[in-house]
Motif scaffolding. Structure first.
Motif, PDB file in Angstrom:
ATOM      1  N   GLY A 182     110.066  30.742  28.618  1.00 10.10           N
ATOM      2  CA  GLY A 182     111.102  29.930  28.196  1.00 10.10           C
ATOM      3  C   GLY A 182     110.963  28.637  28.476  1.00 10.10           C
ATOM      4  O   GLY A 182     110.083  28.007  28.507  1.00 10.10           O
ATOM      5  N   SER A 183     112.138  28.410  29.456  1.00 13.24           N
ATOM      6  CA  SER A 183     111.901  26.724  30.063  1.00 13.24           C
ATOM      7  C   SER A 183     111.756  26.993  31.705  1.00 13.24           C
ATOM      8  O   SER A 183     112.045  26.014  32.283  1.00 13.24           O
ATOM      9  CB  SER A 183     113.344  26.337  29.880  1.00 13.24           C
ATOM     10  OG  SER A 183     114.671  26.914  30.029  1.00 13.24           O
ATOM     11  N   ASN A 184     111.647  28.126  31.958  1.00 14.71           N
ATOM     12  CA  ASN A 184     111.134  28.161  33.382  1.00 14.71           C
ATOM     13  C   ASN A 184     109.527  28.346  33.650  1.00 14.71           C
ATOM     14  O   ASN A 184     108.884  29.087  32.823  1.00 14.71           O
ATOM     15  CB  ASN A 184     111.730  29.507  34.035  1.00 14.71           C
ATOM     16  CG  ASN A 184     113.220  29.468  33.781  1.00 14.71           C
ATOM     17  OD1 ASN A 184     113.902  28.460  34.242  1.00 14.71           O
ATOM     18  ND2 ASN A 184     113.913  30.588  33.348  1.00 14.71           N
ATOM     19  N   TRP A 185     109.271  27.706  34.854  1.00 15.38           N
ATOM     20  CA  TRP A 185     107.723  27.958  35.376  1.00 15.38           C
ATOM     21  C   TRP A 185     107.333  29.167  35.874  1.00 15.38           C
ATOM     22  O   TRP A 185     108.240  29.805  36.624  1.00 15.38           O
ATOM     23  CB  TRP A 185     107.274  26.751  36.131  1.00 15.38           C
ATOM     24  CG  TRP A 185     107.571  25.458  35.588  1.00 15.38           C
ATOM     25  CD1 TRP A 185     108.405  24.382  35.667  1.00 15.38           C
ATOM     26  CD2 TRP A 185     106.426  24.760  34.909  1.00 15.38           C
ATOM     27  NE1 TRP A 185     108.007  23.376  34.812  1.00 15.38           N
ATOM     28  CE2 TRP A 185     106.848  23.414  34.375  1.00 15.38           C
ATOM     29  CE3 TRP A 185     105.205  25.212  34.355  1.00 15.38           C
ATOM     30  CZ2 TRP A 185     106.104  22.667  33.547  1.00 15.38           C
ATOM     31  CZ3 TRP A 185     104.296  24.336  33.567  1.00 15.38           C
ATOM     32  CH2 TRP A 185     104.905  23.134  33.127  1.00 15.38           C
ATOM     33  N   ASP A 186     106.404  29.798  35.339  1.00 16.82           N
ATOM     34  CA  ASP A 186     106.089  31.184  36.100  1.00 16.82           C
ATOM     35  C   ASP A 186     104.442  31.196  36.224  1.00 16.82           C
ATOM     36  O   ASP A 186     103.772  31.875  35.406  1.00 16.82           O
ATOM     37  CB  ASP A 186     106.337  32.220  34.755  1.00 16.82           C
ATOM     38  CG  ASP A 186     106.041  33.584  35.445  1.00 16.82           C
ATOM     39  OD1 ASP A 186     106.226  33.770  36.398  1.00 16.82           O
ATOM     40  OD2 ASP A 186     105.972  34.347  34.568  1.00 16.82           O
ATOM     41  N   PRO A 187     104.143  30.511  37.079  1.00 13.66           N
ATOM     42  CA  PRO A 187     102.428  30.414  37.385  1.00 13.66           C
ATOM     43  C   PRO A 187     101.988  31.903  37.841  1.00 13.66           C
ATOM     44  O   PRO A 187     102.766  32.339  39.074  1.00 13.66           O
ATOM     45  CB  PRO A 187     102.698  29.504  38.917  1.00 13.66           C
ATOM     46  CG  PRO A 187     103.841  28.667  38.892  1.00 13.66           C
ATOM     47  CD  PRO A 187     104.865  29.638  38.249  1.00 13.66           C
ATOM     48  N   SER A 188     101.155  32.284  37.335  1.00  8.56           N
ATOM     49  CA  SER A 188     100.727  33.658  37.861  1.00  8.56           C
ATOM     50  C   SER A 188      99.837  33.457  38.988  1.00  8.56           C
ATOM     51  O   SER A 188      99.744  32.527  39.205  1.00  8.56           O
ATOM     52  CB  SER A 188      99.813  34.252  36.747  1.00  8.56           C
ATOM     53  OG  SER A 188      98.636  33.364  36.383  1.00  8.56           O
ATOM     54  N   SER A 189      99.337  34.453  39.732  1.00  8.91           N
ATOM     55  CA  SER A 189      98.610  34.246  40.975  1.00  8.91           C
ATOM     56  C   SER A 189      97.140  34.107  40.652  1.00  8.91           C
ATOM     57  O   SER A 189      96.449  34.740  41.377  1.00  8.91           O
ATOM     58  CB  SER A 189      99.018  35.650  41.836  1.00  8.91           C
ATOM     59  OG  SER A 189     100.257  35.706  41.983  1.00  8.91           O
ATOM     60  N   ASP A 190      96.853  33.177  39.899  1.00  8.20           N
ATOM     61  CA  ASP A 190      95.421  32.898  39.805  1.00  8.20           C
ATOM     62  C   ASP A 190      95.206  31.332  40.385  1.00  8.20           C
ATOM     63  O   ASP A 190      96.364  30.706  40.322  1.00  8.20           O
ATOM     64  CB  ASP A 190      94.923  33.159  38.454  1.00  8.20           C
ATOM     65  CG  ASP A 190      95.382  32.307  37.107  1.00  8.20           C
ATOM     66  OD1 ASP A 190      96.524  31.533  37.699  1.00  8.20           O
ATOM     67  OD2 ASP A 190      95.134  32.499  36.244  1.00  8.20           O
ATOM     68  N   ALA A 191      93.858  30.912  40.277  1.00  7.38           N
ATOM     69  CA  ALA A 191      93.763  29.690  40.813  1.00  7.38           C
ATOM     70  C   ALA A 191      94.422  28.607  39.903  1.00  7.38           C
ATOM     71  O   ALA A 191      95.034  27.542  40.432  1.00  7.38           O
ATOM     72  CB  ALA A 191      92.470  29.503  40.790  1.00  7.38           C
ATOM     73  N   LYS A 192      94.185  28.829  38.468  1.00  5.77           N
ATOM     74  CA  LYS A 192      95.026  27.854  37.395  1.00  5.77           C
ATOM     75  C   LYS A 192      96.498  27.831  37.961  1.00  5.77           C
ATOM     76  O   LYS A 192      97.032  26.704  37.849  1.00  5.77           O
ATOM     77  CB  LYS A 192      94.861  28.288  36.065  1.00  5.77           C
ATOM     78  CG  LYS A 192      93.173  27.951  35.675  1.00  5.77           C
ATOM     79  CD  LYS A 192      93.121  27.698  34.499  1.00  5.77           C
ATOM     80  CE  LYS A 192      93.033  29.068  33.767  1.00  5.77           C
ATOM     81  NZ  LYS A 192      92.722  28.935  32.288  1.00  5.77           N
ATOM     82  N   GLY A 193      97.175  28.977  38.072  1.00  2.00           N
ATOM     83  CA  GLY A 193      98.400  28.957  38.500  1.00  2.00           C
ATOM     84  C   GLY A 193      98.790  28.145  39.416  1.00  2.00           C
ATOM     85  O   GLY A 193      99.983  27.332  39.668  1.00  2.00           O
ATOM     86  N   LEU A 194      98.083  28.460  40.439  1.00  2.00           N
ATOM     87  CA  LEU A 194      98.491  27.653  41.886  1.00  2.00           C
ATOM     88  C   LEU A 194      98.356  26.049  41.556  1.00  2.00           C
ATOM     89  O   LEU A 194      98.913  25.148  42.274  1.00  2.00           O
ATOM     90  CB  LEU A 194      97.349  27.983  42.953  1.00  2.00           C
ATOM     91  CG  LEU A 194      97.534  27.286  44.364  1.00  2.00           C
ATOM     92  CD1 LEU A 194      98.872  27.307  44.931  1.00  2.00           C
ATOM     93  CD2 LEU A 194      96.384  27.670  45.306  1.00  2.00           C
ATOM     94  N   TYR A 195      97.362  25.676  40.788  1.00  2.00           N
ATOM     95  CA  TYR A 195      97.101  24.326  40.257  1.00  2.00           C
ATOM     96  C   TYR A 195      98.331  23.678  39.742  1.00  2.00           C
ATOM     97  O   TYR A 195      98.758  22.433  40.113  1.00  2.00           O
ATOM     98  CB  TYR A 195      95.740  23.963  39.535  1.00  2.00           C
ATOM     99  CG  TYR A 195      95.300  22.701  39.257  1.00  2.00           C
ATOM    100  CD1 TYR A 195      94.643  21.892  40.031  1.00  2.00           C
ATOM    101  CD2 TYR A 195      96.117  21.757  38.212  1.00  2.00           C
ATOM    102  CE1 TYR A 195      94.257  20.642  39.964  1.00  2.00           C
ATOM    103  CE2 TYR A 195      95.715  20.557  38.244  1.00  2.00           C
ATOM    104  CZ  TYR A 195      94.983  19.851  39.070  1.00  2.00           C
ATOM    105  OH  TYR A 195      94.679  18.525  38.959  1.00  2.00           O
ATOM    106  N   ILE A 196      98.874  24.634  38.653  1.00 11.61           N
ATOM    107  CA  ILE A 196     100.172  24.023  38.341  1.00 11.61           C
ATOM    108  C   ILE A 196     101.244  24.089  39.470  1.00 11.61           C
ATOM    109  O   ILE A 196     101.942  23.042  39.226  1.00 11.61           O
ATOM    110  CB  ILE A 196     100.353  25.229  37.171  1.00 11.61           C
ATOM    111  CG1 ILE A 196      99.303  25.205  36.202  1.00 11.61           C
ATOM    112  CG2 ILE A 196     102.070  24.875  36.639  1.00 11.61           C
ATOM    113  CD1 ILE A 196      99.459  24.021  35.131  1.00 11.61           C
ATOM    114  N   ALA A 197     101.280  24.988  40.235  1.00 13.23           N
ATOM    115  CA  ALA A 197     102.427  24.992  41.215  1.00 13.23           C
ATOM    116  C   ALA A 197     102.456  23.763  41.983  1.00 13.23           C
ATOM    117  O   ALA A 197     103.262  23.005  42.309  1.00 13.23           O
ATOM    118  CB  ALA A 197     102.180  26.119  42.307  1.00 13.23           C
ATOM    119  N   LEU A 198     101.003  23.498  42.412  1.00 16.27           N
ATOM    120  CA  LEU A 198     100.899  21.934  43.234  1.00 16.27           C
ATOM    121  C   LEU A 198     101.251  20.898  42.348  1.00 16.27           C
ATOM    122  O   LEU A 198     101.748  19.742  42.977  1.00 16.27           O
ATOM    123  CB  LEU A 198      99.455  21.928  43.896  1.00 16.27           C
ATOM    124  CG  LEU A 198      99.179  23.172  44.685  1.00 16.27           C
ATOM    125  CD1 LEU A 198      97.622  22.915  45.378  1.00 16.27           C
ATOM    126  CD2 LEU A 198     100.070  23.115  45.918  1.00 16.27           C
TER     127      LEU A 198
END
Lengths: 245, 101
Positions: free
Chosen positions: A201-217
């Motif tokens: 939706g309009s919320n970020w939901d980085p999964s627990s993989d390396a790409k998700g962490l990259y998105i979070a950072l």
């Protein structure tokens, strides 16, 4: 319209298409237009913003500690089964990190599962004479991330380089290996990242993989520096943030 | 385009003789003769258009039929998203409402 051909439900092509369609529906629920008209319009700019992707030009390694600090660099950090992380690699990785994020940056899901009560850090020096201890490090990093945006993200990297301790004092705590307290994530060179994959939706939901962490950072970086600097993919991230408002 | 807010009771139809379509990798270019405009539709919006060209459909019927067609759950394809698509297709003129008596 392409419907499901018989006996094709398990083919990689079908699964990929189904996955793409599910992702598109999530974006639709988040406001992505489902119909576009072929004419110049603001709506078409919006859709390109939301569907942007980027490719990492080089391998990215992200070292995370128990407090949610992150060091982003390219150097190798060795982990030996039965012993743990090679401490000298960790020290060198931190010293030469291109980007450093302060405590609390990394979401809990990405932090190491095993955290010692006290990490034996050979960089930690109890002496006050020009020593560089972890508490100073964090306050300086906080100041850095709260400071006006540097003209170039290399300044962030230079902070990491300049902040390494200059004295070579040894202390009693100098193990070769440390078996917990860190997690290391690697995103390979030429990996394509589509940030919208991490939107629900309009919320970020980085999964627990390396790409998700990259998105979070990337989100943390964007909050501090916006579109400035050399963080790979930052313009794509910022365009989506602008779209989401 | 429907005058006023969309009603739950509306059924929707599309006259397939008024448009031409071409698929490109799950994206559909649809040329609408009356307006002279070309529209980009994704698999869902084109699915709605196709279903409504077969016979008038309500929002609920469309949602159910398209979930079956595309192997999607109710969570993945909520009725609210179908309502959004209908509204967007209605604005282009590709869909028109049929008021059921």
């Amino acid at each position: 319209m392409t419907e499901r051909p018989e006996n094709s439900e398990d083919t990689p092509e079908h699964l990929k298409r189904l996955s793409d369609r599910r992702q598109l529906l999530k974006l639709g629920a988040g406001g992505l237009p489902m119909v576009l008209t072929l004419k110049a319009s603001a709506q078409q700019v919006v859709i390109s913003q939301l569907q942007c992707a980027f490719v990492l030009p080089s391998r990215v390694r992200i070292l995370v500690d128990c407090d949610g600090r992150a060091w982003v660099g390219t150097r190798r950090v060795r982990y030996v089964n039965g012993k743990g992380w090679k401490v000298s690699d960790i020290v060198r990785f931190k010293d030469r990190a291109n980007y450093v994020f302060p405590a609390g940056t990394v979401p809990n899901d990405f932090r190491p599962s095993a955290c010692p009560e006290e990490i034996c850090d050979p960089d930690d020096d109890d002496d006050d004479d020009n020593s560089y201890n972890s508490s100073n490090q964090i306050s300086e990093l906080d100041a850095l991330l709260n400071a006006p945006m540097p003209s170039n993200a290399a300044e962030i990297a230079s902070f990491a380089v300049n902040s390494s301790r200059s004295d070579d004092d040894d202390d009693d705590c100098d193990p070769d290996y440390q078996d917990n307290g860190y997690a290391l994530y690697t995103v390979n060179k030429n990996t394509e990242i589509t940030p919208a994959d991490y939107l629900n939706g309009s919320n970020w939901d980085p999964s627990s993989d390396a790409k998700g962490l990259y998105i979070a950072l990337s989100l943390t970086y964007a909050n501090s520096y916006g579109n400035q600097g050399n963080w790979p993919g930052i313009s794509c991230i910022v365009s989506i943030l602008n779209y989401l408002g | 385009m429907a005058a006023g807010p969309l009603k739950e009771t509306f059924h929707w139809k599309s006259d397939a003789s008024l448009w031409l379509s071409e698929e490109f990798d799950d994206t559909f270019l649809v040329f609408f003769r009356p307006s002279g405009e070309t529209h980009f539709l994704n698999f869902l919006s084109f699915g709605v258009l196709s279903k409504c060209s077969e016979q008038p459909h309500s929002k609920e019927k469309l949602a159910s039929a398209l979930r079956d067609l595309f192997d999607l759950s109710e969570t993945e394809l909520p009725e609210s998203l179908i309502a959004t698509v209908i509204e967007q297709l209605d604005e282009t003129g590709l869909l028109t409402p049929v008021v059921q008596s």
